[in-house]
Each structure stands twice: as C-alpha cells, then as structure tokens.
Design an enzyme around this catalytic site. Sequence first.
Site, PDB file in Angstrom:
ATOM      1  N   ARG A   1      -0.580  -4.884   4.091  1.00 38.42           N
ATOM      2  CA  ARG A   1      -1.911  -4.394   3.698  1.00 38.42           C
ATOM      3  C   ARG A   1      -2.090  -4.626   2.202  1.00 38.42           C
ATOM      4  NH1 ARG A   1      -3.791   0.708   1.172  1.00 38.42           N
ATOM      5  NH2 ARG A   1      -2.992  -0.752  -0.321  1.00 38.42           N
TER       6      ARG A   1
ATOM      7  N   ASP B   1       3.266   3.885  -4.272  1.00 36.01           N
ATOM      8  CA  ASP B   1       2.182   3.894  -5.264  1.00 36.01           C
ATOM      9  C   ASP B   1       0.808   4.038  -4.622  1.00 36.01           C
ATOM     10  OD1 ASP B   1       1.325   3.698  -7.999  1.00 36.01           O
ATOM     11  OD2 ASP B   1       0.454   1.771  -7.433  1.00 36.01           O
ATOM     12  N   ASP B   2       0.619   3.468  -3.431  1.00 34.39           N
ATOM     13  CA  ASP B   2      -0.700   3.552  -2.782  1.00 34.39           C
ATOM     14  C   ASP B   2      -1.040   4.993  -2.443  1.00 34.39           C
ATOM     15  OD1 ASP B   2      -0.954   0.643  -2.612  1.00 34.39           O
ATOM     16  OD2 ASP B   2       0.729   0.856  -1.234  1.00 34.39           O
TER      17      ASP B   2
ATOM     18  N   TYR C   1      -2.935  -8.459 -12.498  1.00 31.57           N
ATOM     19  CA  TYR C   1      -2.984  -7.344 -11.545  1.00 31.57           C
ATOM     20  C   TYR C   1      -4.360  -7.439 -10.887  1.00 31.57           C
ATOM     21  CZ  TYR C   1      -2.308  -2.296 -10.403  1.00 31.57           C
ATOM     22  OH  TYR C   1      -2.166  -1.080  -9.788  1.00 31.57           O
TER      23      TYR C   1
ATOM     24  N   GLU D   1       4.989  -0.686  -1.947  1.00 31.04           N
ATOM     25  CA  GLU D   1       3.651  -1.200  -2.250  1.00 31.04           C
ATOM     26  C   GLU D   1       3.031  -1.853  -1.027  1.00 31.04           C
ATOM     27  OE1 GLU D   1       1.295  -1.532  -4.530  1.00 31.04           O
ATOM     28  OE2 GLU D   1       2.406  -0.235  -5.873  1.00 31.04           O
TER      29      GLU D   1
HETATM   30  P1  NAI Z   1      -6.547   3.181   4.995  1.00 28.25           P
HETATM   31  O1  NAI Z   1      -6.830   2.099   5.949  1.00 28.25           O
HETATM   32  O2  NAI Z   1      -5.233   3.867   5.031  1.00 28.25           O
HETATM   33  O3  NAI Z   1      -7.691   4.318   5.152  1.00 28.25           O
HETATM   34  C1  NAI Z   1      -9.047   4.071   5.373  1.00 28.25           C
HETATM   35  C2  NAI Z   1      -9.682   5.347   5.880  1.00 28.25           C
HETATM   36  O4  NAI Z   1     -11.085   5.183   5.945  1.00 28.25           O
HETATM   37  C3  NAI Z   1      -9.234   5.716   7.286  1.00 28.25           C
HETATM   38  O5  NAI Z   1      -9.014   7.105   7.368  1.00 28.25           O
HETATM   39  C4  NAI Z   1     -10.420   5.336   8.156  1.00 28.25           C
HETATM   40  O6  NAI Z   1     -10.515   6.105   9.334  1.00 28.25           O
HETATM   41  C5  NAI Z   1     -11.554   5.609   7.202  1.00 28.25           C
HETATM   42  N1  NAI Z   1     -12.764   4.880   7.584  1.00 28.25           N
HETATM   43  C6  NAI Z   1     -12.880   3.564   7.842  1.00 28.25           C
HETATM   44  N2  NAI Z   1     -14.143   3.272   8.193  1.00 28.25           N
HETATM   45  C7  NAI Z   1     -14.833   4.426   8.156  1.00 28.25           C
HETATM   46  C8  NAI Z   1     -16.181   4.788   8.413  1.00 28.25           C
HETATM   47  N3  NAI Z   1     -17.071   3.871   8.791  1.00 28.25           N
HETATM   48  N4  NAI Z   1     -16.535   6.057   8.253  1.00 28.25           N
HETATM   49  C9  NAI Z   1     -15.646   6.980   7.860  1.00 28.25           C
HETATM   50  N5  NAI Z   1     -14.352   6.715   7.602  1.00 28.25           N
HETATM   51  C10 NAI Z   1     -13.956   5.453   7.754  1.00 28.25           C
HETATM   52  O7  NAI Z   1      -6.817   2.578   3.557  1.00 28.25           O
HETATM   53  P2  NAI Z   1      -6.352   3.161   2.140  1.00 28.25           P
HETATM   54  O8  NAI Z   1      -5.070   2.587   1.749  1.00 28.25           O
HETATM   55  O9  NAI Z   1      -6.455   4.642   2.151  1.00 28.25           O
HETATM   56  O10 NAI Z   1      -7.449   2.529   1.192  1.00 28.25           O
HETATM   57  C11 NAI Z   1      -8.814   2.906   1.309  1.00 28.25           C
HETATM   58  C12 NAI Z   1      -9.577   2.319   0.134  1.00 28.25           C
HETATM   59  O11 NAI Z   1      -9.108   2.943  -1.056  1.00 28.25           O
HETATM   60  C13 NAI Z   1      -9.379   0.819  -0.030  1.00 28.25           C
HETATM   61  O12 NAI Z   1     -10.598   0.199  -0.356  1.00 28.25           O
HETATM   62  C14 NAI Z   1      -8.445   0.707  -1.193  1.00 28.25           C
HETATM   63  O13 NAI Z   1      -8.665  -0.483  -1.925  1.00 28.25           O
HETATM   64  C15 NAI Z   1      -8.818   1.930  -2.004  1.00 28.25           C
HETATM   65  N6  NAI Z   1      -7.738   2.337  -2.888  1.00 28.25           N
HETATM   66  C16 NAI Z   1      -8.079   2.621  -4.183  1.00 28.25           C
HETATM   67  C17 NAI Z   1      -7.102   2.910  -5.108  1.00 28.25           C
HETATM   68  C18 NAI Z   1      -7.518   3.272  -6.498  1.00 28.25           C
HETATM   69  O14 NAI Z   1      -8.663   3.470  -6.769  1.00 28.25           O
HETATM   70  N7  NAI Z   1      -6.644   3.395  -7.434  1.00 28.25           N
HETATM   71  C19 NAI Z   1      -5.680   2.836  -4.773  1.00 28.25           C
HETATM   72  C20 NAI Z   1      -5.436   2.623  -3.353  1.00 28.25           C
HETATM   73  C21 NAI Z   1      -6.449   2.364  -2.469  1.00 28.25           C
END
Ligand code: NAI
Length: 613
Positions: free
Chosen positions: A190, A303-304, A137, A280
Amino acid sequence: MLSTIPKTLTSSARAARNQLFQTLKILTIADDQQRRNITGDIISPGQVLGIDHLRDPRLNKGLGFTLEERQALGIHGLQPARFKTQEEQLELCRISIERYQEDLNKYIYLTELQDRNEKLFFRLLSENIESLMPIVYTPTVGLACQKFGLIYRRPRGLFITINDIGHVFDVLKNWPEPNVKAIVVTDGERILGLGDLGACGMGIPVGKLALYTALAGIKPHECLPIVLDVGTNNQNLLEDPLYVGLRQKRTTGKLYDDFVDEFMEAVVQRYGQNTLIQFEDFGNHNAFRFLNAYREQYCTFNDDIQGTASVAVSGLLASKRLTNKKLSDNKFLFLGAGEAAIGIADLTVKALENEGLSTEEARGRIWMVDIDGLLALDRPEGNLDGHKKLYAKKHEPIKDFAAIVNEIKPSILIGASAVSGAFTPEILKNMSTFNERPIIFALSNPTSKAECTAEQAYTHTEGRAIFASGSPFGKVHFGDKLFQPGQGNNAYIFPGVALGVLLAGIHHINEQIFLIASETVASNVSDEDLKRGSLYPPLSSIKECSMQIACQILEYAYKERIASVYPKPKDMRKYVESHQYNHNYEPSLPQTWPWPNPPYIKTRPLEPTKLKA
Ligand code: NAI
C-alpha cells in the site's frame, strides 16, 4: 597535516607500503567507520587509494580534494585541476537541479548524487529541506516508485524475497555494513495512496531513511532500507516487462507470517536487539497485526499508524491556542476508520487521558465513519473488527455523511478516507454554524484525494476554519486575510523519534513517546505561524524539532527507566549532537601514516571563483 608525513621512506618501508596498497585497492568495504582489509584489520578512509577513493560515495569529495590529498591518495590527474569548496559544489548542485523541468528528473539527479558523493547529497538535502523534501519524499517519491523499473540504476537497499525463506539471515549478511541501527521495511502492498507497487516500493524506505540522516543526523551507514518482496497483486506490474520484482501473486497466510517472523528474528541476530525497525506502507490488514504482535518484542513502530497519529495530534494540540478550549472540550468526527484514522483516534485518547478523562470518556468523545457508515454497534454490515469496535457507539445505523455531521455536530472533523471532496460545501457551512472556529483536517493524500481543499475550507466557513492537510496547499486569499495552512507531514515526527529511541537504547516504543513528539512539535508553532493559519512550524524548522523530540524522549526514557544506555548523559543536547552525522567535508588523510612526500606539488589549488548560472 603534511608536516606529519615523513619526508623520506626506507626502501623496505616503501615496498611494504606498496604491497599493502595493492591489497587495499582490491578491498574497499563500504563502511567508513570500520573498513577492514582481508586480514580483518580496521583501515582508515585515507588508505582506500586511487580511483576506488573517487568511486566510493562515502569518501568521494569530487573536486573538493586538495592538491595534497589528490597526490597522497593517488588520484592526482584523475580529475581536472580545479579545486572547489563544498559550498561551490552545492551551488552547482542547485543550478543543476533547477535546470530540470520534471520532478522525476530532479529525483534521478539526487539519487545519482547520493551514489556519487554522499556528504554533498546530505548537505544539499539538509540545507534545502523545503524545496527538496517533496522530491526525495512525497509526492515525487510516489512517482519514482511507479517508474522504479525504468529508473533503477544501482542497488540501494536490500531485497529479500519470499523464496529466501529459511535463509533470511544469510541475505542480511550480504549487506556490507556491520553497524546498522535503523531499518525501514515495506512489503510494498500500500504505497502512499497508490496501492500495491510490489518491489517498486523500495523508493519509500530509501526516501524515509534519507530523511533520517538529513533531518535527524542519523548516520547513513547505520540505516538500511528493505523490501520484503512477496509478489504483487497489481496486474499491470505483473504484465509490465520493466517490473523488477518477483513476478507472482502475493504470498499470504501462514507462509507470509512465517517469513516476516523470520525477518524480525534475523534482524536481531544480525544487528542486535536494539535495532529500530520502522514498518512502512504495509496493507491495512497486516499493519495493525504486526504492530500488535511485535511492539512488545522488538524495537519497532509503524509510521502510517503512529507517525501519522502523532503529527495529527500535534496539530490538534496547537489548535487549542486558537480556540482557547481544552482538547477534552471537543467532539471529534472522523471520516475513515483505517490505519491513519484509527492511529489518530488512539493517540487522541491518550492526549485526552492526559487532560484527566478516563479511557471510556475519551473514546466517547470520538465518533468514526467508514465505508459502511457510522461505527454503530448494531449496524447490519458489522465490520467492526480490531480497534474499530472501541469507537462504535450505541446509535442507530446511519450512512449519509452529511446527515451524520448534522446529527453529531462535531467541533473537529478529520478526513483520512481518501474520498476526494467528501467535505462538501454544505458540510463545511454546517460546521461553521455549530462552531465559532471549526477545526477541519483533510489528511488524505495525494492532493487529489483530499476531503476538501484549503480554499474550500476557508470559503465555506467565512474564513473561520482552522485547517490542516496531508498534502501541501498553497496560499489562500480570503477577504483581507492571507492564509498559508500547514501540512501534517510525518517528517516532523519520525526522524526525531528514531533519533531519541536509538540514543536512549529504548527496547520498546510506547504511545507516550509519540505524544511527547506531538507536544514538542506543537510547542514549536509560533504565534506568527498560527496567525497565517498554520498549526505546524515551517518545514525549515524540522531539524530543530527532531533535536528537541530526541532530547525530550531521552529525558522521558531516563525518568521512566526504559533507557538502556548508561550513564545518563549530563547534557542531552550535547549528547545528541555528539552522535550526529557531519555532512561537511573532513580531511581525507590520516594524521599518522607513512605517506610519501608528495613528489611534485607544482600546481597550487586555484582560487575558488564564483560560479555563474
Ligand atoms: P485505509 O485504507 O487503511 O483506510 C481508509 C478508510 O476510509 C477505511 O476505513 C474506509 O472504510 C474508509 N472509506 C473509504 N471510502 C469511504 C467512503 N466513501 N466513505 C466513508 N469512508 C470511506 O487507508 P489509510 O492508510 O488510513 O489512509 C487513508 C488516507 O490518509 C490516505 O489518503 C492516505 O494518503 C492518508 N494518510 C495521510 C497521512 C498524513 O497526512 N500524514 C499519513 C498516512 C495516510
């Protein structure tokens, strides 16, 4: 067992048996629950004979076959004489893995083990969660996806392409297992924090389903990994001669939606209404759309969005024991308003409602910032679509994150923006001036994208931060304290949720189910865990968390009358256990079958001896 085998066979019985053996040798259908011969009769594992028995990962025990089994199955002589217990084989696996320096090679070794001896693979994984989960994973699975074209050996999972539109059901029918209960599907747009990997995203459903079995005991033949290959917009992949997916740009719009619709319908047609479909790593714009469109029609979750929300809220619930505050006493500030952040915000609202707040009051406690700054109703950029507008505030537009932190003075800071270092020393210091115990979640993956490191969180808050992350961080020494913060890993949540949903026969998965999972994981956090700075129980306890989540979901499902499996089990734990996969070897010979008396048992199995590294 041998006492049940007749000593002699009449010549006609022998001829009939031999003829049947010939048929069965040709027809080995890969499902140990319901293997059928050409006439549709169910055949047992003991009837798959000769080299086919060794080549079938579901039946193969390698050197674990007894001498009697080897002779009766017609595999005597096809392996060296040595007999090994499963424990001895596990020891060899551990030695083999340790010999590999690179994690990707460990991943390849484990994939090949899964292709060779399924029970051994799952026992190894299940008994070594802490060391092997990061291989099957995140983070290694990400690398495996990036190198998918290079390391692809044997088929695992189903690839359905946009060219199959109109025939998705026919493609599903090619999957050899008749009893699939859980599907993990991606379109590869993604993958983790790695972007569009197209068909190479298959590693994700494969890895997640390996955890379904290893962490929740869902049977492997009931699990089906799927990639919906609609092309890729990743130019590097399109130009890569090793790329194995459709070499075209992503299909979008109505055709794409029709394709996914057809896929959902085909799954129900093939495997039934209760088939669990886990989405996913779809792109943000599609993930929410599909969740909203399908959650009331199918047995599905994302899940995301929902798994991440559940594990994050679990950490927040556990933090109450350190702050001695109610969740509703907090002010939340999110950096990021994407899939992960919005999912967490939505589930936090549910948790706050459970504490007695109205929906409006709960949303009022949550402030969010995205790439265009604070979600403010009148900001010039707009971009407040979907759930974002629920959290937009009547506030002057403001972009600078440090200024927003100073203005809002939150008690909880949650990063899900993938902006490395966004929680600067200044922001962390300020958090520690507003709060006795500031809560800092840096959830972005991989480690290089985290909003701050564990060390930074402790250093800039005088060691008062309550910290959790998306990627694992090592131990941190601060003054005379040793912190070992926990990782908000979705694996605490999704296997147990899937197990409970499947065993209760729940048709639609509501948010309360994820809140139950959050509460269950939080209740497994010990005082020792909290003392070392972790809001999560050790990874080694995930199997127990999965069991408890499943039992709690079952109780809830029967109470709320959303279960469809009746009668209600008397003892939930026993009921769950009775449906779980057994990764220990079982006898390979059926009790009642006219086996010939093994003709020449001359060698006895060797005494097991200890392996040396
Ligand atoms: P996404 O692309 O859907 O969301 C990213 C967000 O961050 C958007 O709202 C965007 O506008 C914002 N953003 C980007 N650059 C920015 C900046 N400079 N200033 C302010 N806001 C900014 O991505 P998603 O799926 O929400 O994932 C985000 C992060 O969370 C990723 O790194 C991912 O790996 C992590 N994640 C962690 C998980 C966990 O801890 N279990 C599970 C899923 C995701």
